[in-house]
Design a protein around this motif. Structure first.
Motif, mmCIF file in Angstrom:
data_model
loop_
_atom_site.group_PDB
_atom_site.id
_atom_site.type_symbol
_atom_site.label_atom_id
_atom_site.label_comp_id
_atom_site.label_asym_id
_atom_site.label_seq_id
_atom_site.Cartn_x
_atom_site.Cartn_y
_atom_site.Cartn_z
ATOM 1 N N UNK A 290 7.366 8.085 1.994
ATOM 2 C CA UNK A 290 7.140 9.321 1.145
ATOM 3 C C UNK A 290 5.576 9.771 0.810
ATOM 4 N N UNK A 291 5.193 10.898 1.119
ATOM 5 C CA UNK A 291 4.094 11.321 0.889
ATOM 6 C C UNK A 291 3.038 10.868 1.992
ATOM 7 N N UNK A 292 3.570 10.142 3.030
ATOM 8 C CA UNK A 292 2.605 9.757 4.113
ATOM 9 C C UNK A 292 3.186 10.223 5.387
ATOM 10 N N UNK A 293 4.404 9.678 5.746
ATOM 11 C CA UNK A 293 4.786 10.030 7.100
ATOM 12 C C UNK A 293 5.989 9.020 7.376
ATOM 13 N N UNK A 294 6.002 8.295 8.775
ATOM 14 C CA UNK A 294 6.931 7.615 9.317
ATOM 15 C C UNK A 294 6.665 6.344 9.970
ATOM 16 N N UNK A 295 7.497 5.102 9.928
ATOM 17 C CA UNK A 295 7.121 4.180 10.368
ATOM 18 C C UNK A 295 8.018 3.555 11.266
ATOM 19 N N UNK B 100 0.847 -1.280 0.038
ATOM 20 C CA UNK B 100 0.143 -0.109 0.040
ATOM 21 C C UNK B 100 0.803 1.249 -0.009
ATOM 22 N N UNK B 101 2.040 1.293 0.593
ATOM 23 C CA UNK B 101 2.896 2.418 0.635
ATOM 24 C C UNK B 101 4.178 2.030 0.586
ATOM 25 N N UNK B 102 5.219 3.124 0.083
ATOM 26 C CA UNK B 102 6.430 2.760 0.022
ATOM 27 C C UNK B 102 7.176 2.809 1.082
ATOM 28 N N UNK B 103 8.050 2.050 1.354
ATOM 29 C CA UNK B 103 8.819 2.045 2.593
ATOM 30 C C UNK B 103 10.330 2.147 2.369
ATOM 31 N N UNK B 104 10.940 3.375 2.825
ATOM 32 C CA UNK B 104 12.546 3.734 2.627
ATOM 33 C C UNK B 104 12.918 3.482 4.009
ATOM 34 N N UNK C 56 0.169 19.949 5.937
ATOM 35 C CA UNK C 56 1.497 20.610 6.061
ATOM 36 C C UNK C 56 2.321 19.847 6.842
ATOM 37 N N UNK C 57 3.355 19.243 6.690
ATOM 38 C CA UNK C 57 4.233 18.412 7.542
ATOM 39 C C UNK C 57 4.491 19.174 8.847
ATOM 40 N N UNK D 229 3.015 3.699 13.280
ATOM 41 C CA UNK D 229 2.743 4.517 12.038
ATOM 42 C C UNK D 229 2.186 5.853 12.327
ATOM 43 N N UNK D 230 3.249 6.771 11.887
ATOM 44 C CA UNK D 230 2.685 8.177 12.279
ATOM 45 C C UNK D 230 2.723 8.971 10.906
ATOM 46 N N UNK D 231 1.557 9.450 10.412
ATOM 47 C CA UNK D 231 1.278 10.268 9.447
ATOM 48 C C UNK D 231 1.522 11.576 10.021
ATOM 49 N N UNK D 232 2.441 12.320 8.766
ATOM 50 C CA UNK D 232 3.123 13.446 8.740
ATOM 51 C C UNK D 232 2.652 14.331 7.660
#
Length: 215
Positions: free
Chosen positions: A41-46, A12-16, A167-168, A65-68
């Motif tokens: 990217x485009x979502x936040x952090x995990x 569902x999301x890209x993990x870097x 806004x982040x 999972x922290x949406x930013x």
């Protein structure tokens, strides 16, 4: 639980993956921690945390999972196993800039109401803990609770996909306020980390790695 959840997330999301240095492997008080962090990217952090102790009689897995960059609530998932007894926590925290519809998550919670609940007591952050949050406990509960965790994460990811961009900096300020509250007022995991690695290291771990309250 972590491997299962990461598999669903990767669809569902890209993990870097992020380099978190010495925080990746911690040992203290007879406990071993393995910690990973990712940018979405485009979502936040995990972040994920695995802990073992007592010759593997005690195990804990945590996913945060922290949406930013999308205005959705913070998701915290914990599975704790101690001598055959499992505790599952699926929690949403209000770090949003605006209200959001959580009906789908409420429906998942209701569908698994028959699983034995767990009273978490009273904490300072209870007003931030959104109604779809739940806590379950029982002996060898995971076999029954795994479908609940899968359904909950799927509903959350649907909510996240539908959440508006934001806004982040504003969103991160909301997350930072929650993390500062944990560091100042405490919580089960927060208090444990403070005992094991000290207040300064706990603050850095929480702000920079677990919750990504600071870039």
């Amino acid at each position: 639980m972590i491997a299962q959840s990461l598999g669903a997330l990767k669809n569902r999301v890209r993990l870097q993956p992020r380099d978190i240095g010495a925080f990746a492997a911690l040992r203290a008080g007879g406990m071993r921690f393995s910690i990973c962090a990712y940018d979405l990217p485009g979502v936040g952090a995990l972040s994920t945390v695995s802990m073992t102790a007592m010759l593997n009689l005690m195990r804990m897995e945590t996913l945060v999972l922290t949406p930013l960059e999308r205005d959705a609530p913070l998701l915290s998932c914990d599975l704790v196993r101690v001598a055959g007894r499992d505790t599952l926590l699926l929690e949403l925290y209000d770090t949003q800039l605006a209200p959001i519809d959580t009906d789908a998550l409420d429906a998942v919670k209701a569908a698994y109401a028959a699983l034995p609940g767990h009273d978490l007591g009273t904490h300072w952050y209870d007003p931030l803990r959104l109604p779809p949050s739940l806590a379950k406990r029982g002996r060898k509960l995971w076999a029954q609770a795994a479908p609940l965790a899968d359904a909950y994460l799927a509903a959350y990811l649907d909510l996240l996909s539908a959440a508006p961009p934001c806004a982040r900096a504003e969103k991160q300020a909301r997350v930072r306020a929650y993390v500062d509250g944990l560091l100042q007022n405490g919580g089960p995991s927060t208090d444990q980390f403070k005992k094991l690695i000290g207040e300064e290291q706990t603050a850095a771990l929480f702000r920079q790695v677990i919750f990504r309250a600071e870039d």
